[in-house]
Design a protein around this motif. Structure first.
Motif, PDB file in Angstrom:
ATOM      1  N   ALA A  48      -1.017  10.763   0.728  1.00  0.00           N
ATOM      2  CA  ALA A  48      -1.356  10.463  -0.674  1.00  0.00           C
ATOM      3  C   ALA A  48      -0.044  10.305  -1.434  1.00  0.00           C
ATOM      4  O   ALA A  48       0.936  11.014  -1.167  1.00  0.00           O
ATOM      5  CB  ALA A  48      -2.204  11.571  -1.289  1.00  0.00           C
ATOM      6  N   ILE A  49      -0.036   9.375  -2.360  1.00  0.00           N
ATOM      7  CA  ILE A  49       1.219   9.014  -3.035  1.00  0.00           C
ATOM      8  C   ILE A  49       0.964   8.879  -4.538  1.00  0.00           C
ATOM      9  O   ILE A  49      -0.079   8.383  -4.948  1.00  0.00           O
ATOM     10  CB  ILE A  49       1.766   7.708  -2.400  1.00  0.00           C
ATOM     11  N   LYS A  71      -0.496   3.090  11.521  1.00  0.00           N
ATOM     12  CA  LYS A  71      -1.152   4.404  11.643  1.00  0.00           C
ATOM     13  C   LYS A  71      -1.330   5.098  10.291  1.00  0.00           C
ATOM     14  O   LYS A  71      -1.931   6.159  10.192  1.00  0.00           O
ATOM     15  CB  LYS A  71      -0.321   5.339  12.542  1.00  0.00           C
ATOM     16  N   TRP A  72      -0.735   4.543   9.242  1.00  0.00           N
ATOM     17  CA  TRP A  72      -0.827   5.183   7.921  1.00  0.00           C
ATOM     18  C   TRP A  72      -2.193   4.922   7.289  1.00  0.00           C
ATOM     19  O   TRP A  72      -2.728   3.814   7.382  1.00  0.00           O
ATOM     20  CB  TRP A  72       0.250   4.616   6.991  1.00  0.00           C
ATOM     21  N   GLN A  73      -2.745   5.930   6.644  1.00  0.00           N
ATOM     22  CA  GLN A  73      -3.936   5.785   5.802  1.00  0.00           C
ATOM     23  C   GLN A  73      -3.531   6.330   4.438  1.00  0.00           C
ATOM     24  O   GLN A  73      -3.300   7.526   4.285  1.00  0.00           O
ATOM     25  CB  GLN A  73      -5.118   6.578   6.367  1.00  0.00           C
ATOM     26  N   VAL A  74      -3.420   5.434   3.462  1.00  0.00           N
ATOM     27  CA  VAL A  74      -2.797   5.801   2.189  1.00  0.00           C
ATOM     28  C   VAL A  74      -3.821   5.886   1.051  1.00  0.00           C
ATOM     29  O   VAL A  74      -4.589   4.945   0.826  1.00  0.00           O
ATOM     30  CB  VAL A  74      -1.722   4.767   1.795  1.00  0.00           C
ATOM     31  N   PHE A  75      -3.788   6.988   0.351  1.00  0.00           N
ATOM     32  CA  PHE A  75      -4.602   7.187  -0.851  1.00  0.00           C
ATOM     33  C   PHE A  75      -3.661   7.398  -2.037  1.00  0.00           C
ATOM     34  O   PHE A  75      -2.491   7.739  -1.848  1.00  0.00           O
ATOM     35  CB  PHE A  75      -5.495   8.425  -0.697  1.00  0.00           C
ATOM     36  N   TYR A  76      -4.204   7.270  -3.236  1.00  0.00           N
ATOM     37  CA  TYR A  76      -3.392   7.537  -4.420  1.00  0.00           C
ATOM     38  C   TYR A  76      -3.667   8.949  -4.924  1.00  0.00           C
ATOM     39  O   TYR A  76      -4.820   9.361  -5.059  1.00  0.00           O
ATOM     40  CB  TYR A  76      -3.651   6.486  -5.502  1.00  0.00           C
ATOM     41  N   GLY A 107      -5.908  -2.985   4.726  1.00  0.00           N
ATOM     42  CA  GLY A 107      -7.073  -2.103   4.827  1.00  0.00           C
ATOM     43  C   GLY A 107      -6.694  -0.634   4.952  1.00  0.00           C
ATOM     44  O   GLY A 107      -7.561   0.242   4.829  1.00  0.00           O
ATOM     45  N   ASN A 108      -5.429  -0.343   5.202  1.00  0.00           N
ATOM     46  CA  ASN A 108      -4.995   1.054   5.334  1.00  0.00           C
ATOM     47  C   ASN A 108      -4.610   1.659   3.988  1.00  0.00           C
ATOM     48  O   ASN A 108      -4.209   2.816   3.915  1.00  0.00           O
ATOM     49  CB  ASN A 108      -3.792   1.165   6.276  1.00  0.00           C
ATOM     50  N   ILE A 109      -4.702   0.866   2.933  1.00  0.00           N
ATOM     51  CA  ILE A 109      -4.382   1.358   1.581  1.00  0.00           C
ATOM     52  C   ILE A 109      -5.684   1.408   0.793  1.00  0.00           C
ATOM     53  O   ILE A 109      -6.463   0.455   0.818  1.00  0.00           O
ATOM     54  CB  ILE A 109      -3.391   0.404   0.884  1.00  0.00           C
ATOM     55  N   ARG A 110      -5.937   2.526   0.103  1.00  0.00           N
ATOM     56  CA  ARG A 110      -7.217   2.711  -0.583  1.00  0.00           C
ATOM     57  C   ARG A 110      -7.033   2.677  -2.092  1.00  0.00           C
ATOM     58  O   ARG A 110      -6.800   3.719  -2.710  1.00  0.00           O
ATOM     59  CB  ARG A 110      -7.848   4.043  -0.202  1.00  0.00           C
ATOM     60  N   LYS A 129     -15.764   9.792  -2.198  1.00  0.00           N
ATOM     61  CA  LYS A 129     -16.484   9.388  -0.967  1.00  0.00           C
ATOM     62  C   LYS A 129     -15.531   8.758   0.040  1.00  0.00           C
ATOM     63  O   LYS A 129     -15.690   8.921   1.246  1.00  0.00           O
ATOM     64  CB  LYS A 129     -17.628   8.439  -1.315  1.00  0.00           C
ATOM     65  N   GLU A 130     -14.529   8.015  -0.452  1.00  0.00           N
ATOM     66  CA  GLU A 130     -13.511   7.454   0.468  1.00  0.00           C
ATOM     67  C   GLU A 130     -12.810   8.587   1.214  1.00  0.00           C
ATOM     68  O   GLU A 130     -12.540   8.502   2.408  1.00  0.00           O
ATOM     69  CB  GLU A 130     -12.426   6.701  -0.314  1.00  0.00           C
ATOM     70  N   LEU A 131     -12.496   9.643   0.475  1.00  0.00           N
ATOM     71  CA  LEU A 131     -11.829  10.794   1.111  1.00  0.00           C
ATOM     72  C   LEU A 131     -12.758  11.476   2.105  1.00  0.00           C
ATOM     73  O   LEU A 131     -12.329  11.883   3.191  1.00  0.00           O
ATOM     74  CB  LEU A 131     -11.375  11.803   0.048  1.00  0.00           C
TER      75      LEU A 131
END
Ligand SMILES: O=C(O)[C@H](O)[C@@H](O)[C@H](O)[C@H](O)COP(=O)(O)O
Length: 259
Positions: A48-49, A71-76, A107-110, A129-131
């Motif tokens: 998360a960033i 491999k990154w899955q990025v959330f804010y 697609g790896n950035i939400r 819900k994304e989390l």
């Protein structure tokens, strides 16, 4: 029957660098190590960033062959409730500063769901819900355990969109919450809550410059005052790290380390 031992949170680790450039290099190495640990364990890296000055401090990851972007899955960590191409959008900031410069699959950035900008409750529910899809379903976990959360700290000691004295400091159930009265513009935002921050494997704060010196001392030397950034204390075995430069650390009494 064995009794569960309640282990107190690890104390914050404070890394002090002579300059922001030295910090940027070491931060990249730290992130790469966290990435390796996560991929070795579960073949993906959940991050998360936040916005502000943080994304540009990740410049050491650009053109860095060790970064496994697929491999990154990025959330804010927090997001302003504005369209994704709006100058206030954290997604736009992170894209312009970092993601457009590296081969991360989009697609790896939400980002937030912009069809819900008019309904903050729906918007924060949909982000939660994304989390849940990422953590509860893939890890069968009851709480989201981010491998890495990267945060900044504002001049009043806020982090994410958790502001001093705000009722969201006491939010215990939600993973994602919304506010319409942010003292830092714009007023409408969504934010991760302490439930998420304090279940993370690692939280890293980055604070640089003289302008952060007074508040950094208040947050780290006097945590009992309960400023929002002081309350980020991930449950054991998680840890919180501070990457600061000499200017930000000039008023600090707590011991710091070199990395
Ligand atoms: O959306 C936001 O406003 C940010 O995510 C916010 O939490 C930021 O990280 C701090 O305000 C620190 O900002 P600076 O790094 O610019 O001081």
């Amino acid at each position: 029957m064995a009794t569960a031992v309640h282990h107190p949170p690890n104390p914050p680790v404070i890394y002090n660098f002579a300059s922001p450039d030295a910090l940027i290099d070491s931060l990249a190495s730290f992130v790469i190590k966290a990435q390796k640990d996560a991929i070795d364990k579960k073949d993906r890296f959940t991050v998360a960033i936040s916005g502000g000055s943080l994304p540009k401090m990740l410049g050491g990851l650009v053109d860095n062959p060790a970064t496994k972007w697929d491999k990154w899955q990025v959330f804010y960590a927090d997001e302003r409730v504005v369209p994704l191409d709006h100058p206030d959008s954290n997604h736009k900031l992170c894209t312009d500063t970092l993601f457009s410069k590296v081969p991360i699959p989009s697609g790896n950035i939400r980002p937030i769901d912009v069809s819900l900008l008019d309904d903050l409750e729906e918007l924060s529910d949909s982000y939660e819900k994304e989390l849940i899809r990422e953590f509860a379903q893939k890890d069968s976990a009851r709480s989201p355990v981010f491998d890495l959360i990267l945060l900044g700290m504002g001049p009043d000691g806020h982090t994410c969109s958790l502001f001093p004295g705000h009722e969201l400091l006491d939010e215990e159930d939600r993973w994602v919450a919304y506010l319409e009265d942010s003292p830092k513009p714009p007023p409408k935002r969504i934010t991760l809550t302490y439930h998420v921050l304090n279940h993370a494997a690692r939280v890293v704060f980055v604070a640089t410059g003289e302008g952060k010196a007074d508040i950094l001392s208040q947050v780290l030397d006097y945590p009992e005052a309960g400023l929002p950034a002081s309350r980020v204390r991930p449950a054991y075995p998680g840890s919180v790290y501070w990457f600061i430069d000499a200017a930000a650390g000039s008023k600090l009494e707590s011991p710091t380390q070199n990395l």
